[in-house]
Design a protein around this motif. Structure first.
Motif, PDB file in Angstrom:
ATOM      1  N   UNK A 117      10.882   0.121  -6.550  1.00  0.00           N
ATOM      2  CA  UNK A 117      11.564   1.081  -5.441  1.00  0.00           C
ATOM      3  C   UNK A 117      10.361   2.253  -5.322  1.00  0.00           C
ATOM      4  N   UNK A 118      10.036   2.687  -6.408  1.00  0.00           N
ATOM      5  CA  UNK A 118       9.039   3.813  -6.470  1.00  0.00           C
ATOM      6  C   UNK A 118       7.635   3.305  -5.805  1.00  0.00           C
ATOM      7  N   UNK A 119       7.212   2.212  -6.102  1.00  0.00           N
ATOM      8  CA  UNK A 119       5.838   1.734  -5.430  1.00  0.00           C
ATOM      9  C   UNK A 119       6.055   1.547  -4.053  1.00  0.00           C
ATOM     10  N   UNK A 120       7.224   1.050  -3.488  1.00  0.00           N
ATOM     11  CA  UNK A 120       7.502   0.680  -2.120  1.00  0.00           C
ATOM     12  C   UNK A 120       7.439   1.954  -1.360  1.00  0.00           C
ATOM     13  N   UNK A 121       8.001   3.083  -1.992  1.00  0.00           N
ATOM     14  CA  UNK A 121       8.284   4.537  -1.481  1.00  0.00           C
ATOM     15  C   UNK A 121       6.737   4.854  -1.162  1.00  0.00           C
ATOM     16  N   UNK A 122       6.001   4.558  -2.331  1.00  0.00           N
ATOM     17  CA  UNK A 122       4.639   5.227  -2.242  1.00  0.00           C
ATOM     18  C   UNK A 122       3.652   4.721  -1.153  1.00  0.00           C
ATOM     19  N   UNK A 123       3.923   3.106  -1.134  1.00  0.00           N
ATOM     20  CA  UNK A 123       3.212   2.421  -0.068  1.00  0.00           C
ATOM     21  C   UNK A 123       3.510   3.091   1.162  1.00  0.00           C
ATOM     22  N   UNK A 135       2.863  -5.475 -19.759  1.00  0.00           N
ATOM     23  CA  UNK A 135       3.968  -5.611 -19.061  1.00  0.00           C
ATOM     24  C   UNK A 135       3.807  -5.035 -17.877  1.00  0.00           C
ATOM     25  N   UNK A 136       3.446  -3.399 -17.875  1.00  0.00           N
ATOM     26  CA  UNK A 136       3.465  -2.847 -16.639  1.00  0.00           C
ATOM     27  C   UNK A 136       2.389  -3.219 -15.541  1.00  0.00           C
ATOM     28  N   UNK A 137       1.290  -4.064 -15.998  1.00  0.00           N
ATOM     29  CA  UNK A 137       0.557  -4.497 -15.245  1.00  0.00           C
ATOM     30  C   UNK A 137       1.058  -5.571 -14.326  1.00  0.00           C
ATOM     31  N   UNK A 138       1.967  -6.341 -14.979  1.00  0.00           N
ATOM     32  CA  UNK A 138       2.532  -7.533 -14.706  1.00  0.00           C
ATOM     33  C   UNK A 138       3.673  -7.147 -13.637  1.00  0.00           C
ATOM     34  N   UNK A 139       4.251  -6.063 -14.021  1.00  0.00           N
ATOM     35  CA  UNK A 139       5.300  -5.753 -12.883  1.00  0.00           C
ATOM     36  C   UNK A 139       4.879  -5.233 -11.607  1.00  0.00           C
ATOM     37  N   UNK A 140       3.832  -4.417 -11.839  1.00  0.00           N
ATOM     38  CA  UNK A 140       2.925  -3.698 -10.652  1.00  0.00           C
ATOM     39  C   UNK A 140       2.644  -4.988  -9.521  1.00  0.00           C
ATOM     40  N   UNK A 141       1.841  -5.793 -10.205  1.00  0.00           N
ATOM     41  CA  UNK A 141       1.259  -7.005  -9.401  1.00  0.00           C
ATOM     42  C   UNK A 141       2.202  -8.001  -8.955  1.00  0.00           C
ATOM     43  N   UNK A 142       3.735  -7.680  -9.332  1.00  0.00           N
ATOM     44  CA  UNK A 142       4.533  -8.602  -8.701  1.00  0.00           C
ATOM     45  C   UNK A 142       4.935  -7.870  -7.078  1.00  0.00           C
ATOM     46  N   UNK A 143       4.654  -6.612  -6.901  1.00  0.00           N
ATOM     47  CA  UNK A 143       4.691  -5.882  -5.633  1.00  0.00           C
ATOM     48  C   UNK A 143       3.459  -6.101  -4.890  1.00  0.00           C
TER      49      UNK A 143
END
Length: 237
Positions: A119-125, A22-30
């Motif tokens: 939100x966290x992934x975009x801040x990290x990007x 589930x986490x993998x699918x969430x991450x790869x949506x970004x």
């Protein structure tokens, strides 16, 4: 010519294979994020860290043969170019403090909500892109440092409801938590429904959300005719 955004390679460390997927699918949506590996135990995690050298690790605090906080310290010691986002159902303040002290980029509670992770992934990007820019510029000034630090700190909390699942209202949730907290012997979905003024199915939906988030727990009790019923109690934190 516009520079191409970097691809952030992510390693997931999570003992539950279904949750990891589930986490993998969430991450790869970004956009610009790619999961390069999933590790389900301490040995796999260390092997994949060494082989893959990911930019980012999504790390569960608790898994069977190791402690996620120890793994965080190991990553900070041996893989200085790898950042970590902690994921956990635990609500102990000390665990959060330790994660922050050890250099976690962020700390997200289960159940994982896509909007919150995004939100966290975009801040990290943004953070990763700014680091790369400064690395190639060969110089840095105070405004660069300020921009880098402000980019990694959390933005103002916009709307708590945006992090709640569909059908869960913040005010109703607070009322239910207050009712459960005041009930020494716990409450059933039917009792909650009468107390709050909602349907039994709505009460059960909110209660099960609280069970999933770790705020309450459920026990089975048996009435006079032997029919099992779920009774919900506030978890001591």
């Amino acid at each position: 010519m516009e520079h191409q955004q970097p691809v952030i390679e992510v390693l997931i460390i999570e003992d539950d294979v279904k949750i990891a997927e589930i986490n993998r699918r969430f991450i790869e949506k970004v956009d610009h994020f790619r999961v390069v590996g999933i590790a389900t135990d301490d040995v796999q995690a260390k092997e994949q860290l060494d082989i893959l050298r990911p930019n980012l690790v999504l790390l569960d605090v608790y898994f069977p043969d190791a402690n996620g906080l120890d793994m965080l310290s190991y990553i900070r010691q041996h893989f200085r170019d790898t950042d970590v986002i902690m994921i956990t159902a635990a609500k102990e303040i000390e665990a959060i403090r330790e994660a922050v002290r050890s250099g976690a980029f962020d700390y997200i509670m289960k159940p994982l909500i896509f909007n919150r992770l995004q939100e966290t992934l975009l801040r990290y990007l943004d953070f990763h892109r700014e680091l790369n820019r400064l690395h190639h510029s060969g110089s840095i000034n105070q405004s660069d440092v300020d921009r880098l630090i402000s980019g990694t700190s959390k933005k103002e909390f916009r709307n708590e409801n945006s992090y709640l699942p569909k059908g869960i209202d913040k005010l109703t949730l607070v009322k239910i938590v207050q009712a459960i907290s005041a009930a020494a012997n716990g409450m059933s979905a039917e009792q909650i429904a009468k107390e709050i003024g909602v349907s039994r199915s709505t009460g059960r939906r909110y209660l099960e959300h609280l069970v999933a988030s770790g705020e309450v727990y459920a026990d089975l009790t048996y009435g006079v005719v032997g029919r099992p019923e779920r009774v919900y109690r506030k978890r001591d934190l």
